[in-house]
Motif scaffolding. Structure first.
Motif: not given
Length: 113
Positions: A35, A79, A62
């Motif tokens: 992330r 995504a 994402q």
């Protein structure tokens, strides 16, 4: 490098999927999930050459961004996209979306003899 979408994956479960998109390379050798919160984040330092001797598969969960491939801007991703990086390709993901970039990554094993 190949860009696919989740809809391009064959039905039949993980081993069939990896065999289909991995071009005959073996099962996952290692992998993880990453992330990056900041837009403009690059997955490795600007001066780094980042290559592998096996394919690497990214699944974008994402966010969005641009794949830098062999020092040049490559395709955009978002995504639902799957990026298959071939052995020897210098690659970096650069986030540019409004939400954190989240992706899984997998290094495949060498083909079985």
């Amino acid at each position: 490098m190949r860009k696919l979408s989740v809809a391009d994956l064959p039905d039949g479960g993980t081993p069939a999927t990896l065999a289909a998109i991995g071009g005959g390379w073996g099962p996952v050798r290692r992998g993880g999930i990453s992330r990056y919160d900041a837009p403009g984040h690059r997955t490795h330092a600007e001066s780094d050459v980042h290559v592998h001797d096996v394919p690497e598969i990214f699944t974008i969960v994402q966010g969005a961004g641009v794949l830098e491939l062999d020092g040049a801007p490559g395709p955009r991703f978002a995504a639902g996209d799957i990026l298959v990086i071939e052995p020897g390709e210098n690659h970096h993901l650069i986030s540019d979306g409004d939400v954190p970039l989240v992706f899984t990554w997998m290094h495949l094993s060498a083909p079985a003899d």
